[in-house]
Design an enzyme around this catalytic site. Sequence first.
Site, PDB file in Angstrom:
ATOM      1  N   GLU A  31      49.122  38.079  36.280  1.00 31.77           N
ATOM      2  CA  GLU A  31      50.020  36.923  36.166  1.00 31.77           C
ATOM      3  C   GLU A  31      49.260  35.630  36.501  1.00 31.77           C
ATOM      4  O   GLU A  31      49.427  34.606  35.836  1.00 31.77           O
ATOM      5  CB  GLU A  31      51.224  37.087  37.118  1.00 31.77           C
ATOM      6  N   GLY A  62      48.898  35.773  49.261  1.00 33.46           N
ATOM      7  CA  GLY A  62      48.048  36.486  48.312  1.00 33.46           C
ATOM      8  C   GLY A  62      47.664  35.533  47.193  1.00 33.46           C
ATOM      9  O   GLY A  62      46.630  34.868  47.238  1.00 33.46           O
ATOM     10  N   GLU A  89      41.383  39.973  42.901  1.00 35.45           N
ATOM     11  CA  GLU A  89      40.687  38.768  42.386  1.00 35.45           C
ATOM     12  C   GLU A  89      41.572  37.986  41.416  1.00 35.45           C
ATOM     13  O   GLU A  89      41.092  37.435  40.423  1.00 35.45           O
ATOM     14  CB  GLU A  89      39.330  39.137  41.816  1.00 35.45           C
ATOM     15  N   GLN A 102      45.212  63.969  13.769  1.00 34.75           N
ATOM     16  CA  GLN A 102      45.231  62.524  13.522  1.00 34.75           C
ATOM     17  C   GLN A 102      45.769  61.749  14.734  1.00 34.75           C
ATOM     18  O   GLN A 102      45.278  60.651  15.050  1.00 34.75           O
ATOM     19  CB  GLN A 102      46.095  62.220  12.294  1.00 34.75           C
ATOM     20  N   PRO A 124      47.978  38.423  55.376  1.00 33.50           N
ATOM     21  CA  PRO A 124      49.186  39.248  55.283  1.00 33.50           C
ATOM     22  C   PRO A 124      50.325  38.511  54.549  1.00 33.50           C
ATOM     23  O   PRO A 124      51.068  39.110  53.782  1.00 33.50           O
ATOM     24  CB  PRO A 124      49.537  39.525  56.747  1.00 33.50           C
ATOM     25  N   ARG A 170      35.746  37.249  38.803  1.00 36.75           N
ATOM     26  CA  ARG A 170      36.643  37.815  37.780  1.00 36.75           C
ATOM     27  C   ARG A 170      35.852  38.407  36.611  1.00 36.75           C
ATOM     28  O   ARG A 170      36.309  39.372  35.983  1.00 36.75           O
ATOM     29  CB  ARG A 170      37.632  36.734  37.319  1.00 36.75           C
ATOM     30  N   ASP A 218      36.020  32.615  40.000  1.00 34.11           N
ATOM     31  CA  ASP A 218      35.718  32.549  38.556  1.00 34.11           C
ATOM     32  C   ASP A 218      34.626  33.564  38.210  1.00 34.11           C
ATOM     33  O   ASP A 218      34.748  34.322  37.246  1.00 34.11           O
ATOM     34  CB  ASP A 218      35.244  31.141  38.159  1.00 34.11           C
TER      35      ASP A 218
HETATM   36  N1  CAA Z   1      36.970  25.919  40.440  1.00 26.06           N
HETATM   37  C1  CAA Z   1      36.861  24.818  41.216  1.00 26.06           C
HETATM   38  N2  CAA Z   1      37.936  24.094  41.627  1.00 26.06           N
HETATM   39  C2  CAA Z   1      39.156  24.531  41.243  1.00 26.06           C
HETATM   40  C3  CAA Z   1      39.338  25.672  40.437  1.00 26.06           C
HETATM   41  C4  CAA Z   1      38.177  26.371  40.024  1.00 26.06           C
HETATM   42  N3  CAA Z   1      38.267  27.465  39.254  1.00 26.06           N
HETATM   43  N4  CAA Z   1      40.653  25.848  40.230  1.00 26.06           N
HETATM   44  C5  CAA Z   1      41.289  24.861  40.860  1.00 26.06           C
HETATM   45  N5  CAA Z   1      40.376  24.056  41.472  1.00 26.06           N
HETATM   46  C6  CAA Z   1      40.655  22.827  42.239  1.00 26.06           C
HETATM   47  C7  CAA Z   1      41.473  21.853  41.375  1.00 26.06           C
HETATM   48  O1  CAA Z   1      40.614  21.045  40.602  1.00 26.06           O
HETATM   49  C8  CAA Z   1      42.201  21.054  42.436  1.00 26.06           C
HETATM   50  O2  CAA Z   1      41.306  20.102  42.961  1.00 26.06           O
HETATM   51  P1  CAA Z   1      41.821  18.628  43.477  1.00 26.06           P
HETATM   52  O3  CAA Z   1      42.751  18.860  44.602  1.00 26.06           O
HETATM   53  O4  CAA Z   1      40.559  17.938  43.868  1.00 26.06           O
HETATM   54  O5  CAA Z   1      42.523  18.018  42.297  1.00 26.06           O
HETATM   55  C9  CAA Z   1      42.458  22.075  43.512  1.00 26.06           C
HETATM   56  O6  CAA Z   1      41.505  23.117  43.332  1.00 26.06           O
HETATM   57  C10 CAA Z   1      43.858  22.655  43.491  1.00 26.06           C
HETATM   58  O7  CAA Z   1      44.071  23.216  42.205  1.00 26.06           O
HETATM   59  P2  CAA Z   1      45.494  23.752  41.740  1.00 26.06           P
HETATM   60  O8  CAA Z   1      46.524  22.672  41.970  1.00 26.06           O
HETATM   61  O9  CAA Z   1      45.352  24.301  40.370  1.00 26.06           O
HETATM   62  O10 CAA Z   1      45.759  24.913  42.819  1.00 26.06           O
HETATM   63  P3  CAA Z   1      47.006  25.826  43.078  1.00 26.06           P
HETATM   64  O11 CAA Z   1      47.333  25.814  44.510  1.00 26.06           O
HETATM   65  O12 CAA Z   1      48.077  25.547  42.080  1.00 26.06           O
HETATM   66  O13 CAA Z   1      46.390  27.312  42.818  1.00 26.06           O
HETATM   67  C11 CAA Z   1      45.837  29.267  41.573  1.00 26.06           C
HETATM   68  C12 CAA Z   1      45.874  27.710  41.657  1.00 26.06           C
HETATM   69  C13 CAA Z   1      45.230  29.539  40.196  1.00 26.06           C
HETATM   70  C14 CAA Z   1      47.208  29.897  41.658  1.00 26.06           C
HETATM   71  C15 CAA Z   1      44.909  29.806  42.692  1.00 26.06           C
HETATM   72  O14 CAA Z   1      45.537  29.681  43.965  1.00 26.06           O
HETATM   73  C16 CAA Z   1      44.533  31.250  42.484  1.00 26.06           C
HETATM   74  O15 CAA Z   1      43.607  31.546  41.719  1.00 26.06           O
HETATM   75  N6  CAA Z   1      45.196  32.186  43.174  1.00 26.06           N
HETATM   76  C17 CAA Z   1      44.827  33.584  43.132  1.00 26.06           C
HETATM   77  C18 CAA Z   1      43.968  33.935  44.321  1.00 26.06           C
HETATM   78  C19 CAA Z   1      43.188  35.187  44.098  1.00 26.06           C
HETATM   79  O16 CAA Z   1      42.604  35.422  43.058  1.00 26.06           O
HETATM   80  N7  CAA Z   1      43.129  36.012  45.147  1.00 26.06           N
HETATM   81  C20 CAA Z   1      42.366  37.191  45.104  1.00 26.06           C
HETATM   82  C21 CAA Z   1      41.938  37.559  46.476  1.00 26.06           C
HETATM   83  S1  CAA Z   1      40.304  37.954  46.615  1.00 26.06           S
HETATM   84  C22 CAA Z   1      40.141  39.598  46.313  1.00 26.06           C
HETATM   85  O17 CAA Z   1      40.913  40.216  45.650  1.00 26.06           O
HETATM   86  C23 CAA Z   1      38.906  40.085  46.914  1.00 26.06           C
HETATM   87  C24 CAA Z   1      38.405  41.432  46.969  1.00 26.06           C
HETATM   88  O18 CAA Z   1      37.949  41.807  48.039  1.00 26.06           O
HETATM   89  C25 CAA Z   1      38.175  42.266  45.774  1.00 26.06           C
END
Ligand code: CAA
Length: 392
Positions: free
Chosen positions: A378, A142, A374, A290, A139, A254, A251
């Site tokens: 932004e 996100g 997902e 057109q 809640p 997406r 990943d």
């Molecule tokens: N794969 C593996 N590891 C990863 C990674 C990836 N793609 N991205 C980051 N990491 C690791 C980094 O290497 C780092 O590791 P270390 O601590 O060992 O150095 C660690 O994770 C932290 O990385 P960041 O500092 O980049 O993390 P951050 O807190 O700044 O967050 C973010 C990055 C991109 C904002 C991430 O939080 C994010 O993607 N947020 C969005 C979340 C999201 O997509 N939510 C969707 C909900 S699910 C949904 O919608 C489901 C549904 O039911 C349809």
Amino acid sequence: MQTTTSLKDSPLSFKLTEDQTLIRDMVREISENEFAPKAAEVDQKHRFPRENWELLAASDLCGLPFPEEYGGAGLDHLTYALVVEELAKACATTSVMYSAHVSLTATPVYEFGNEEQRERILKPMCSGEKMGAFCLSEPGTGSDSAAATCMAELKGDTFILNGSKNWITNGIEADWYLVIAQTDSSKRHKGLVALMVEKGSEGFTFGKLEDKLGIRGSSTCQIMFDNTPVPKANMLAEIGDGFKVAMSTLDGGRIGIAAQAVGIAQGAWNHALKYTKERQAFGKYIGEFQAIRHMLAEMQTEIDAARLLTHHASVAQDRGEKFSREAAHAKLYAAEVAMRSTVKCVQIFGGYGYVSEYPVERYMRDAKITEIYEGTSEIQRLVIASSLLKGN
Ligand code: CAA
């Protein structure tokens, strides 16, 4: 000029193999004959189409990208993207029910699970006997996934879960829930753990179903844990690996959402094209104007580009390359194309586009979520920019 490599041999060419074409055409036929005719009813009644899930299972699609030894079909991720696109062209609800199961739940069990977990949890998911759901958002959290507050306290061989998770796709319908929980708030993302929680576990309850703008047949709800015991044997990877499990799962997820967006855009475009050949104004078919022709051409150009980005990301995943940025490119672009083009399709239908007699208003409502779940658009820009700045 002589060339030694034909276009079809180029790594940038996505000429489908015979198997990929066969699966795509099979799913297209099922989608057109079985899913499309009831997509409007599923939307209007907010009805979860369980029978669609059963047909996906009977068609051996629920474990598509996993090895045959676990009951999967052993196919590649490009085929998976083709399947999701075909489902979304007919019924976006069905495509998200499927992708949340395959990309977001079965995949991390396969990638991060041990052999015992693959046998016990993945196999019944591949057969479709069990459905998966992914539980990351809360809640109050996100986009900032690392701020999760749902707590998992290890006592002996059992985690005790307390807290809630929001926006859970396949909500009340799933059997296995991948839950990302915090073991030590002071560690932020390094304290997270990924746990597979079974429906029916003690203290595991559901909130009300969300009343959504689009994908209205999909079951979306909050889930709550009140001292819910989860055996340590259900932990994927190790304590502290939960964030990496979630990020690498997203990943792949997406790419599924990019394929869904391409399907929604193409589905709406197909309806619009047909309408331009039926509807007359000023004494001729509107497809002869057109203004309409330009809209059709621009939309299809963008949809093709979105599909290429989606396939490019899938191929990178299949090659075992790092594909975070490719997936973000595909999702960002495809979602925005889906939104832009479904709005234009409604415009082509005029007043008829604004009422439920024709399906394009549903496609427009379904498209919006692809810019949100997902990872919002932004967040995709953030992932792309940070990869570019790091030079990878
Ligand atoms: N794969 C593996 N590891 C990863 C990674 C990836 N793609 N991205 C980051 N990491 C690791 C980094 O290497 C780092 O590791 P270390 O601590 O060992 O150095 C660690 O994770 C932290 O990385 P960041 O500092 O980049 O993390 P951050 O807190 O700044 O967050 C973010 C990055 C991109 C904002 C991430 O939080 C994010 O993607 N947020 C969005 C979340 C999201 O997509 N939510 C969707 C909900 S699910 C949904 O919608 C489901 C549904 O039911 C349809």
